[in-house]
Design an enzyme around this catalytic site. Structure first.
Site, PDB file in Angstrom:
ATOM      1  N   ARG A 256      31.040  37.067  37.862  1.00 43.42           N
ATOM      2  CA  ARG A 256      31.161  38.404  38.452  1.00 43.42           C
ATOM      3  C   ARG A 256      31.036  39.437  37.334  1.00 43.42           C
ATOM      4  O   ARG A 256      31.967  39.592  36.543  1.00 43.42           O
ATOM      5  CB  ARG A 256      32.522  38.514  39.146  1.00 43.42           C
ATOM      6  CG  ARG A 256      32.614  39.633  40.176  1.00 43.42           C
ATOM      7  CD  ARG A 256      34.067  39.857  40.597  1.00 43.42           C
ATOM      8  NE  ARG A 256      34.764  40.652  39.590  1.00 43.42           N
ATOM      9  CZ  ARG A 256      36.076  40.607  39.354  1.00 43.42           C
ATOM     10  NH1 ARG A 256      36.858  39.804  40.039  1.00 43.42           N
ATOM     11  NH2 ARG A 256      36.621  41.375  38.422  1.00 43.42           N
ATOM     12  N   HIS A 260      35.975  43.578  40.957  1.00 39.27           N
ATOM     13  CA  HIS A 260      36.099  42.796  42.197  1.00 39.27           C
ATOM     14  C   HIS A 260      35.508  43.584  43.372  1.00 39.27           C
ATOM     15  O   HIS A 260      34.697  43.078  44.142  1.00 39.27           O
ATOM     16  CB  HIS A 260      37.573  42.470  42.432  1.00 39.27           C
ATOM     17  CG  HIS A 260      37.867  41.894  43.779  1.00 39.27           C
ATOM     18  ND1 HIS A 260      37.467  40.627  44.133  1.00 39.27           N
ATOM     19  CD2 HIS A 260      38.499  42.413  44.855  1.00 39.27           C
ATOM     20  CE1 HIS A 260      37.846  40.395  45.402  1.00 39.27           C
ATOM     21  NE2 HIS A 260      38.472  41.463  45.838  1.00 39.27           N
ATOM     22  N   TYR A 269      42.061  43.912  32.963  1.00 36.75           N
ATOM     23  CA  TYR A 269      42.515  42.522  32.814  1.00 36.75           C
ATOM     24  C   TYR A 269      41.486  41.576  32.202  1.00 36.75           C
ATOM     25  O   TYR A 269      41.729  40.399  32.093  1.00 36.75           O
ATOM     26  CB  TYR A 269      43.005  41.966  34.167  1.00 36.75           C
ATOM     27  CG  TYR A 269      41.989  42.056  35.303  1.00 36.75           C
ATOM     28  CD1 TYR A 269      40.965  41.122  35.416  1.00 36.75           C
ATOM     29  CD2 TYR A 269      42.071  43.074  36.254  1.00 36.75           C
ATOM     30  CE1 TYR A 269      40.047  41.203  36.448  1.00 36.75           C
ATOM     31  CE2 TYR A 269      41.151  43.170  37.292  1.00 36.75           C
ATOM     32  CZ  TYR A 269      40.142  42.225  37.387  1.00 36.75           C
ATOM     33  OH  TYR A 269      39.231  42.302  38.395  1.00 36.75           O
TER      34      TYR A 269
HETATM   35  C1  TPP Z   1      44.099  35.314  53.199  1.00 36.42           C
HETATM   36  C2  TPP Z   1      43.895  36.405  52.187  1.00 36.42           C
HETATM   37  N1  TPP Z   1      44.728  36.490  51.136  1.00 36.42           N
HETATM   38  C3  TPP Z   1      44.537  37.460  50.211  1.00 36.42           C
HETATM   39  C4  TPP Z   1      43.515  38.353  50.346  1.00 36.42           C
HETATM   40  C5  TPP Z   1      43.298  39.424  49.286  1.00 36.42           C
HETATM   41  N2  TPP Z   1      42.075  39.057  48.520  1.00 36.42           N
HETATM   42  C6  TPP Z   1      40.908  39.636  48.789  1.00 36.42           C
HETATM   43  S1  TPP Z   1      39.687  39.015  47.836  1.00 36.42           S
HETATM   44  C7  TPP Z   1      40.746  37.979  47.035  1.00 36.42           C
HETATM   45  C8  TPP Z   1      40.254  37.074  45.940  1.00 36.42           C
HETATM   46  C9  TPP Z   1      39.235  36.113  46.400  1.00 36.42           C
HETATM   47  O1  TPP Z   1      38.657  35.481  45.285  1.00 36.42           O
HETATM   48  P1  TPP Z   1      37.459  34.485  45.468  1.00 36.42           P
HETATM   49  O2  TPP Z   1      37.720  33.569  46.589  1.00 36.42           O
HETATM   50  O3  TPP Z   1      37.183  33.895  44.145  1.00 36.42           O
HETATM   51  O4  TPP Z   1      36.243  35.421  45.934  1.00 36.42           O
HETATM   52  P2  TPP Z   1      35.523  36.603  45.131  1.00 36.42           P
HETATM   53  O5  TPP Z   1      36.175  37.866  45.562  1.00 36.42           O
HETATM   54  O6  TPP Z   1      35.663  36.350  43.687  1.00 36.42           O
HETATM   55  O7  TPP Z   1      34.110  36.552  45.568  1.00 36.42           O
HETATM   56  C10 TPP Z   1      42.030  38.120  47.521  1.00 36.42           C
HETATM   57  C11 TPP Z   1      43.194  37.366  47.031  1.00 36.42           C
HETATM   58  C12 TPP Z   1      42.672  38.236  51.463  1.00 36.42           C
HETATM   59  N3  TPP Z   1      41.630  39.037  51.662  1.00 36.42           N
HETATM   60  N4  TPP Z   1      42.868  37.230  52.364  1.00 36.42           N
END
Ligand code: TPP
Ligand code: MG
Length: 357
Positions: A256, A260, A269
């Site tokens: 990435r 985010h 971070y």
């Molecule tokens: C069930 C749930 N828990 C927490 C969140 C908050 N949240 C949004 S994105 C994220 C991180 C996801 O990381 P990853 O699966 O690696 O996907 P990326 O965003 O890096 O593509 C979190 C914890 C959420 N959207 N849904």
């Protein structure tokens, strides 16, 4: 002691970071001209992202999740799909949605907070963006199971992040998919971060692909910055699914390159130098180098492409900005086929602009 189980995880790459072929290219990639649509789609995705962020920064779009650096994952997996397959995307799959035929102005509507953006004109079978992490993995099993029992052609392609593979829904989904041998492909976009949590703190597993082994299904790793490798790997997994050989997990290794979402500041971070070092693996530059070396791409072609894409995106932005907003009560209109009574009352209250009760 007797060894009762062992496993290996394979890694696929065709183009290395410098655009050199490191293995014999798969059939679709042997004619460099045939790779130009993949290149175009990655450039379109990157331009769309940049425009979406600019709109957000100027107050004309809601929070947006960029796929900067991950264009080969999102375009490669979509290019492997057939129209009858079903995409179950996260919020980082604009590239796949655009490839599948969702219009850029529809995507902007969604990110602008208008649910009509998820009710895109096509592909009608594809799912809207899933924000609840890993929830779409369960939906994918349902879709694939339905296709199997109804003997419909096509498979489900579910995309989730590295962080999502720690969520129970991911494990439950691949477990059921394995038991039922459904035609589903789970593509894990391992961009090394789940917001501020690095991959190293996410799980003690050596690879994310090996999580598939516990579910009794194949798990493989692919260079997620090599669009040829992503397309080829997903194509092979889909072929297995269609042949009744069950589901697969594909871990696409990428990075990435930006925040985010627009609501994040990754500078708080992570180390800027480590991030800038990752640009050496840029999937777009990699394919461009390959095409240029093969005599299939020139500076002129690049300039023409950028002009064409800019015009396409500008027109989409105009359509988006010219779309009249929906009234507040429309928030009730997209979840239920038939609105439960309590919500029906609230809908009326919202339409009057007043307080409920
Ligand atoms: C069930 C749930 N828990 C927490 C969140 C908050 N949240 C949004 S994105 C994220 C991180 C996801 O990381 P990853 O699966 O690696 O996907 P990326 O965003 O890096 O593509 C979190 C914890 C959420 N959207 N849904
Ligand atoms: Mg991630």
């Amino acid at each position: 002691m007797t060894k009762v189980a062992s496993f290996e995880i394979h890694y696929t790459q065709y183009l290395d970071a410098s655009g050199e072929a490191v293995a014999e290219l798969p059939g679709f990639a042997r004619d460099p001209a045939a790779l130009i649509p993949l290149y175009r789609a990655m450039v379109l995705t990157r331009r769309f992202d940049a425009k979406a962020i600019a709109l957000q920064r100027t107050g004309r779009l809601g929070t947006y999740a960029s796929s900067l650096g991950q264009e080969a994952v999102t375009v490669g997996l979509a290019a492997a799909m057939r129209p009858e397959d079903v995409l179950l995307p996260t919020y980082r799959e604009s590239g796949a949605q655009l490839w599948r035929g969702v219009r850029p102005d529809e995507l902007l509507l969604y990110w602008g907070g208008d649910e009509r953006g998820s009710d895109f004109a096509g592909p009608r079978g594809d799912f809207p963006v899933a924000v609840p992490v890993a929830s779409q993995c369960l939906h994918a099993v349902g879709v694939a199971y339905a296709k199997m029992v109804q003997k419909e052609p096509g498979a489900a392609v579910c995309v989730c992040g590295d962080g999502a593979t720690s969520n129970g829904a991911f494990y439950e989904a691949i477990n059921c998919a394995g038991v039922w041998r459904v035609p589903a492909v789970f593509v894990v976009n391992n961009n090394q971060w789940a917001i501020s949590l690095p991959r190293s703190a996410q799980t003690a597993a050596g690879t994310l692909a090996q999580k598939a082994i516990a579910a009794g299904i194949p798990g493989i790793q692919v260079d997620g910055n090599d669009v040829i490798a992503v397309r080829d790997t997903v194509e092979q997994a889909l072929a297995r699914g269609r042949a009744g050989e069950g589901p697969s997990v594909i871990e696409a290794l990428t990075y990435r390159l930006t925040d985010h979402t627009t609501a994040d500041d990754a500078g708080r971070y992570r180390d800027a130098e480590a991030v800038s070092g990752q640009w050496a693996k840029d999937p777009i530059a990699r394919l461009r180098t390959h095409l240029t070396a093969a005599g299939a791409w020139t500076k002129n072609a690049e300039e023409r492409l950028i002009d064409e894409i800019n015009a396409e995106i500008d027109a989409a932005v105009e359509r988006y900005l010219a779309t009249p907003p929906q009234p507040p009560e429309s928030m009730f209109d997209h979840l239920y086929a038939q609105l439960p009574a309590a919500f029906a009352e609230q809908r009326i209250a919202a339409s009057r602009g007043g307080d409920h009760g």
